[in-house]
Design a protein around this motif. Sequence first.
Motif, PDB file in Angstrom:
ATOM      1  N   SER A  48      93.773  16.871  97.560  1.00 15.03           N
ATOM      2  CA  SER A  48      95.191  17.391  97.615  1.00 15.03           C
ATOM      3  C   SER A  48      96.171  16.995  98.641  1.00 15.03           C
ATOM      4  O   SER A  48      97.309  16.683  98.377  1.00 15.03           O
ATOM      5  CB  SER A  48      95.153  19.019  97.458  1.00 15.03           C
ATOM      6  N   GLN A  49      95.653  16.583  99.950  1.00 15.25           N
ATOM      7  CA  GLN A  49      96.859  16.354 100.938  1.00 15.25           C
ATOM      8  C   GLN A  49      97.203  14.691 100.496  1.00 15.25           C
ATOM      9  O   GLN A  49      98.338  14.368 100.698  1.00 15.25           O
ATOM     10  CB  GLN A  49      96.097  16.257 102.160  1.00 15.25           C
ATOM     11  N   VAL A  50      96.205  13.964 100.235  1.00 10.28           N
ATOM     12  CA  VAL A  50      96.513  12.750  99.663  1.00 10.28           C
ATOM     13  C   VAL A  50      97.304  12.526  98.444  1.00 10.28           C
ATOM     14  O   VAL A  50      98.179  11.824  98.300  1.00 10.28           O
ATOM     15  CB  VAL A  50      95.169  11.935  99.580  1.00 10.28           C
ATOM     16  N   GLU A  60     106.421  -0.712  91.458  1.00 14.23           N
ATOM     17  CA  GLU A  60     107.635  -0.298  91.123  1.00 14.23           C
ATOM     18  C   GLU A  60     107.558   0.872  90.000  1.00 14.23           C
ATOM     19  O   GLU A  60     108.319   1.583  89.615  1.00 14.23           O
ATOM     20  CB  GLU A  60     108.699  -1.165  90.448  1.00 14.23           C
ATOM     21  N   PHE A  61     105.969   1.186  89.421  1.00 17.38           N
ATOM     22  CA  PHE A  61     105.953   2.158  88.505  1.00 17.38           C
ATOM     23  C   PHE A  61     105.192   3.285  89.201  1.00 17.38           C
ATOM     24  O   PHE A  61     104.564   3.176  90.379  1.00 17.38           O
ATOM     25  CB  PHE A  61     105.114   1.582  87.489  1.00 17.38           C
ATOM     26  N   GLY A  62     105.248   4.587  88.649  1.00 14.91           N
ATOM     27  CA  GLY A  62     104.597   5.756  89.128  1.00 14.91           C
ATOM     28  C   GLY A  62     104.242   6.864  88.255  1.00 14.91           C
ATOM     29  O   GLY A  62     104.841   7.925  88.229  1.00 14.91           O
ATOM     30  N   LEU A  63     103.963   6.453  86.900  1.00 13.17           N
ATOM     31  CA  LEU A  63     103.609   7.460  86.022  1.00 13.17           C
ATOM     32  C   LEU A  63     102.641   8.515  86.213  1.00 13.17           C
ATOM     33  O   LEU A  63     102.902   9.569  86.537  1.00 13.17           O
ATOM     34  CB  LEU A  63     103.288   6.742  84.499  1.00 13.17           C
ATOM     35  N   SER A  64     101.284   7.916  86.338  1.00  9.23           N
ATOM     36  CA  SER A  64     100.085   8.851  86.654  1.00  9.23           C
ATOM     37  C   SER A  64      98.938   8.412  87.645  1.00  9.23           C
ATOM     38  O   SER A  64      98.965   7.095  87.212  1.00  9.23           O
ATOM     39  CB  SER A  64      99.585   9.411  85.264  1.00  9.23           C
ATOM     40  N   ALA A  65      98.463   9.118  88.315  1.00  4.98           N
ATOM     41  CA  ALA A  65      97.436   8.484  89.164  1.00  4.98           C
ATOM     42  C   ALA A  65      96.376   9.590  89.396  1.00  4.98           C
ATOM     43  O   ALA A  65      96.499  10.677  88.805  1.00  4.98           O
ATOM     44  CB  ALA A  65      97.863   8.625  90.656  1.00  4.98           C
ATOM     45  N   ALA A  66      95.278   9.339  89.731  1.00  2.00           N
ATOM     46  CA  ALA A  66      94.202  10.097  89.891  1.00  2.00           C
ATOM     47  C   ALA A  66      93.533   9.625  91.202  1.00  2.00           C
ATOM     48  O   ALA A  66      93.261   8.537  91.469  1.00  2.00           O
ATOM     49  CB  ALA A  66      93.041   9.880  88.775  1.00  2.00           C
ATOM     50  N   ILE A  67      92.894  10.848  91.639  1.00  2.00           N
ATOM     51  CA  ILE A  67      92.094  10.617  92.910  1.00  2.00           C
ATOM     52  C   ILE A  67      90.692  11.175  92.698  1.00  2.00           C
ATOM     53  O   ILE A  67      90.504  12.472  92.267  1.00  2.00           O
ATOM     54  CB  ILE A  67      92.847  11.468  94.248  1.00  2.00           C
ATOM     55  N   TYR A  68      89.646  10.552  93.232  1.00  2.00           N
ATOM     56  CA  TYR A  68      88.311  11.214  92.971  1.00  2.00           C
ATOM     57  C   TYR A  68      87.879  11.317  94.470  1.00  2.00           C
ATOM     58  O   TYR A  68      87.723  10.312  95.237  1.00  2.00           O
ATOM     59  CB  TYR A  68      87.528  10.006  92.163  1.00  2.00           C
ATOM     60  N   ARG A 110      94.847   0.265  87.293  1.00  2.00           N
ATOM     61  CA  ARG A 110      94.105  -0.371  88.285  1.00  2.00           C
ATOM     62  C   ARG A 110      93.486   0.715  89.166  1.00  2.00           C
ATOM     63  O   ARG A 110      93.868   2.091  89.103  1.00  2.00           O
ATOM     64  CB  ARG A 110      95.180  -1.109  89.311  1.00  2.00           C
ATOM     65  N   VAL A 111      92.379   0.456  89.708  1.00  2.00           N
ATOM     66  CA  VAL A 111      91.481   1.194  90.582  1.00  2.00           C
ATOM     67  C   VAL A 111      91.734   0.681  92.002  1.00  2.00           C
ATOM     68  O   VAL A 111      91.294  -0.527  92.176  1.00  2.00           O
ATOM     69  CB  VAL A 111      90.035   1.315  89.984  1.00  2.00           C
ATOM     70  N   ILE A 112      91.757   1.501  92.961  1.00  2.00           N
ATOM     71  CA  ILE A 112      91.856   1.302  94.348  1.00  2.00           C
ATOM     72  C   ILE A 112      90.630   2.035  95.046  1.00  2.00           C
ATOM     73  O   ILE A 112      90.342   3.165  94.886  1.00  2.00           O
ATOM     74  CB  ILE A 112      93.197   1.909  94.936  1.00  2.00           C
ATOM     75  N   VAL A 113      89.625   1.154  95.554  1.00  2.00           N
ATOM     76  CA  VAL A 113      88.600   1.664  96.021  1.00  2.00           C
ATOM     77  C   VAL A 113      88.285   1.527  97.623  1.00  2.00           C
ATOM     78  O   VAL A 113      88.666   0.365  97.970  1.00  2.00           O
ATOM     79  CB  VAL A 113      87.298   1.147  95.391  1.00  2.00           C
ATOM     80  N   ASP A 114      87.801   2.484  98.258  1.00  2.00           N
ATOM     81  CA  ASP A 114      87.692   2.239  99.669  1.00  2.00           C
ATOM     82  C   ASP A 114      86.527   1.040  99.975  1.00  2.00           C
ATOM     83  O   ASP A 114      85.462   0.921  99.246  1.00  2.00           O
ATOM     84  CB  ASP A 114      87.296   3.526 100.356  1.00  2.00           C
ATOM     85  N   ALA A 115      86.622   0.280 100.858  1.00  2.00           N
ATOM     86  CA  ALA A 115      85.690  -0.861 101.024  1.00  2.00           C
ATOM     87  C   ALA A 115      84.397  -0.359 101.396  1.00  2.00           C
ATOM     88  O   ALA A 115      83.429  -1.195 101.001  1.00  2.00           O
ATOM     89  CB  ALA A 115      86.180  -1.768 102.298  1.00  2.00           C
ATOM     90  N   SER A 116      84.104   0.786 101.744  1.00  2.00           N
ATOM     91  CA  SER A 116      82.705   1.243 102.302  1.00  2.00           C
ATOM     92  C   SER A 116      82.161   1.524 100.902  1.00  2.00           C
ATOM     93  O   SER A 116      80.722   1.376 101.043  1.00  2.00           O
ATOM     94  CB  SER A 116      82.830   2.566 102.873  1.00  2.00           C
ATOM     95  N   ILE A 174      93.318  15.249  90.299  1.00  2.00           N
ATOM     96  CA  ILE A 174      92.196  15.126  91.245  1.00  2.00           C
ATOM     97  C   ILE A 174      90.741  15.324  90.382  1.00  2.00           C
ATOM     98  O   ILE A 174      90.809  16.293  89.740  1.00  2.00           O
ATOM     99  CB  ILE A 174      92.241  15.917  92.357  1.00  2.00           C
ATOM    100  N   ASN A 175      90.036  14.567  90.450  1.00  2.00           N
ATOM    101  CA  ASN A 175      88.613  14.222  89.829  1.00  2.00           C
ATOM    102  C   ASN A 175      88.680  14.476  88.259  1.00  2.00           C
ATOM    103  O   ASN A 175      88.146  15.107  87.651  1.00  2.00           O
ATOM    104  CB  ASN A 175      87.600  15.537  90.140  1.00  2.00           C
ATOM    105  N   ASP A 176      89.717  13.881  87.668  1.00  2.00           N
ATOM    106  CA  ASP A 176      90.130  13.755  86.312  1.00  2.00           C
ATOM    107  C   ASP A 176      90.959  12.594  85.877  1.00  2.00           C
ATOM    108  O   ASP A 176      91.273  11.642  86.737  1.00  2.00           O
ATOM    109  CB  ASP A 176      91.066  15.192  86.035  1.00  2.00           C
TER     110      ASP A 176
END
Length: 189
Positions: free
Chosen positions: A132-134, A116-124, A2-8, A145-147
């Motif tokens: 990094s703080q997020v 309930e899952f948490g294998l891998s995530a990415a932040i762009y 899934r991708v979570i995107v800021d509303a803006s 991050i960015n990958d």
Amino acid sequence: NRVIVDASVYNEFVEKFVAAAKNISAGDPSDDKVVVGPIINDSQLESVKSKITRAKEEGATVALEGDITGRVISPHVFTDVTRDMELARDEIFGPIIGVMKADDEAHAIELANDPEFGLSAAIYSTDIDHASQVALQIESGMVHINDLTVNDEPHVMFGGMKNSGLGRFNGDWAIEEFTDDRWIGIKRS
């Protein structure tokens, strides 16, 4: 999946994402131009097909409906995905993605940590220090991050949190995970 995107930037992102997904080729992985190969077995194929059906039944919007030929499923993109939908809560292991809209950063973190899952995530982000703080707030075994979310190198740990696996493997983490340290003392006299 899934991708979570800021509303803006949600609408612009969806438009560009769907355009890019349309150009992803699916088929025989021995063809260098193919990015998405076949699903591993019939059981997994049925699981992925049922997730497509369920996403539609639950009210997700079909932004891109790929073809299904044998075990080859070309990319499917769903928008207007909400946290109560299976697409937002389950690990999928197929070329299906749900795009979720977050009101702001706090909401995005809440949505990221909800399943309930948490294998891998990415932040762009254009602000790597802030990303990094997020990343420290995301409940995932790996955050890139960015990958891409899928990275696996033999010298770096691999593993998830919550119901996405126990422990870590690769490198020293594998030794730790698969070894029991013991002290056996012997005194003969």
